[in-house]
Write a protein that holds these residues in place. Sequence first.
Motif, PDB file in Angstrom:
ATOM      1  N   LEU A 183     -35.915  21.456 -10.944  1.00  0.00           N
ATOM      2  CA  LEU A 183     -35.125  22.231 -10.000  1.00  0.00           C
ATOM      3  C   LEU A 183     -35.308  23.727 -10.230  1.00  0.00           C
ATOM      4  O   LEU A 183     -35.380  24.513  -9.284  1.00  0.00           O
ATOM      5  CB  LEU A 183     -33.640  21.862 -10.135  1.00  0.00           C
TER       6      LEU A 183
ATOM      7  N   ARG B 261     -37.311  24.698   1.591  1.00  0.00           N
ATOM      8  CA  ARG B 261     -36.207  24.417   2.512  1.00  0.00           C
ATOM      9  C   ARG B 261     -36.388  23.069   3.196  1.00  0.00           C
ATOM     10  O   ARG B 261     -35.410  22.368   3.462  1.00  0.00           O
ATOM     11  CB  ARG B 261     -36.100  25.534   3.558  1.00  0.00           C
TER      12      ARG B 261
ATOM     13  N   LEU C 201     -35.320  20.614   0.489  1.00  0.00           N
ATOM     14  CA  LEU C 201     -33.907  20.691   0.112  1.00  0.00           C
ATOM     15  C   LEU C 201     -33.146  21.481   1.178  1.00  0.00           C
ATOM     16  O   LEU C 201     -32.946  22.690   1.038  1.00  0.00           O
ATOM     17  CB  LEU C 201     -33.763  21.369  -1.256  1.00  0.00           C
TER      18      LEU C 201
ATOM     19  N   TYR D  37     -30.137  23.137   3.432  1.00  0.00           N
ATOM     20  CA  TYR D  37     -28.977  23.869   2.940  1.00  0.00           C
ATOM     21  C   TYR D  37     -27.748  22.973   2.803  1.00  0.00           C
ATOM     22  O   TYR D  37     -27.000  23.085   1.822  1.00  0.00           O
ATOM     23  CB  TYR D  37     -28.663  25.042   3.871  1.00  0.00           C
TER      24      TYR D  37
ATOM     25  N   VAL E  49     -27.979  21.148  -0.450  1.00  0.00           N
ATOM     26  CA  VAL E  49     -27.768  22.046  -1.587  1.00  0.00           C
ATOM     27  C   VAL E  49     -26.288  22.363  -1.752  1.00  0.00           C
ATOM     28  O   VAL E  49     -25.732  22.287  -2.861  1.00  0.00           O
ATOM     29  CB  VAL E  49     -28.590  23.341  -1.403  1.00  0.00           C
TER      30      VAL E  49
ATOM     31  N   SER F 136     -25.402  20.990 -10.810  1.00  0.00           N
ATOM     32  CA  SER F 136     -24.845  21.847  -9.753  1.00  0.00           C
ATOM     33  C   SER F 136     -25.231  23.294  -9.993  1.00  0.00           C
ATOM     34  O   SER F 136     -25.494  24.051  -9.053  1.00  0.00           O
ATOM     35  CB  SER F 136     -23.320  21.696  -9.706  1.00  0.00           C
TER      36      SER F 136
ATOM     37  N   PHE G 287     -28.570  24.039  -8.660  1.00  0.00           N
ATOM     38  CA  PHE G 287     -28.579  24.144  -7.208  1.00  0.00           C
ATOM     39  C   PHE G 287     -27.982  25.467  -6.732  1.00  0.00           C
ATOM     40  O   PHE G 287     -28.325  25.940  -5.644  1.00  0.00           O
ATOM     41  CB  PHE G 287     -27.863  22.946  -6.585  1.00  0.00           C
TER      42      PHE G 287
ATOM     43  N   LEU H 155     -30.931  27.615  -6.877  1.00  0.00           N
ATOM     44  CA  LEU H 155     -31.765  27.323  -5.710  1.00  0.00           C
ATOM     45  C   LEU H 155     -31.211  27.988  -4.460  1.00  0.00           C
ATOM     46  O   LEU H 155     -31.959  28.585  -3.674  1.00  0.00           O
ATOM     47  CB  LEU H 155     -31.843  25.809  -5.500  1.00  0.00           C
ATOM     48  N   ALA H 156     -29.899  27.899  -4.260  1.00  0.00           N
ATOM     49  CA  ALA H 156     -29.285  28.528  -3.090  1.00  0.00           C
ATOM     50  C   ALA H 156     -29.552  30.029  -3.094  1.00  0.00           C
ATOM     51  O   ALA H 156     -29.838  30.632  -2.047  1.00  0.00           O
ATOM     52  CB  ALA H 156     -27.783  28.256  -3.066  1.00  0.00           C
TER      53      ALA H 156
END
Length: 301
Positions: free
Chosen positions: A145, A164, A167, A169, A172, A189, A192, A195-196
Amino acid sequence: LLDTVTDETVRSFLDLITKPNGRRERYMNFLIVLCTSRGKGVRANQWRVCSMLFEDPTYRRLLLTLKLSPLASPSEHGRGRQQTNQRSARSSIEGVSHEMGDTVTISGDAEFFPHLAGGASDGLLLREWLDRTSPETLHYFERYLELLAVLCMGRNRKNTSLIRSLLPYDLVLSIITDKDLHVNHLQISQRFVTLAHDVYLDAEPYEPMATVRTVRIWANVKRAADSHALSTRLTTSLNEKYPNWMERHNGLKRFILHFLGKYFKQTATDIKGNGMVLELLKALFQLIYGGFYKADEISRD
């Protein structure tokens, strides 16, 4: 040194990962190091690694697929709240219903990830897989990740579109806000949230706000004021194509406020909690810097 990396170098490490028992975090760490330098993305290596992972059939098998049931998407839950007004207060505060984590499934090549064998056609529940997979694979998944986020670091537009698609939005956000996942796997979490930040916040088409310069020639103050140069202002203009773009991250904003509200003081031994707080603060900064907060929201929150 990073500029001298060749396709053969990257391919040799990807080949190691595809070998039996090759899912080791140290191999992922090497790929992560190739793609970053002093907190910035190394474009050539980002493209090289991403291209091999997504375009080479041999290495594409290393990608894991996460899915969110359409019935449990944030937008569907939002409509349900408006129609029935029966959602819990906790769901309202966090922006996404906590049950959404139950609908996140994971699937992948059973040859590389044996604990995914025998699951349903659409994969295993994410929490179930995390609970039963080996510690080595769990650490590998965390680095995996992290690599996906690093591939987009520095607004890498080409890679961002690919990540994107892998994964979305809604997925995520669901994993970030899943309180049941936080019980045993808060670090997932946290990944992620990273990632966001790199894939959806510090990314096109959003632009940072124009900020006031702290040093200026004071003889030009009146002229600067008349041209609004003394005011922080938005530079992103998406109102025609995306009229509600400023509200897109409201669910994440509510969750950040809710989660950070529990950490008025920090305990040094709470490594996972502190890591989550750090990543949420980075996301909060980017939300403010990108113009997703209005002045009255900041003063109120």
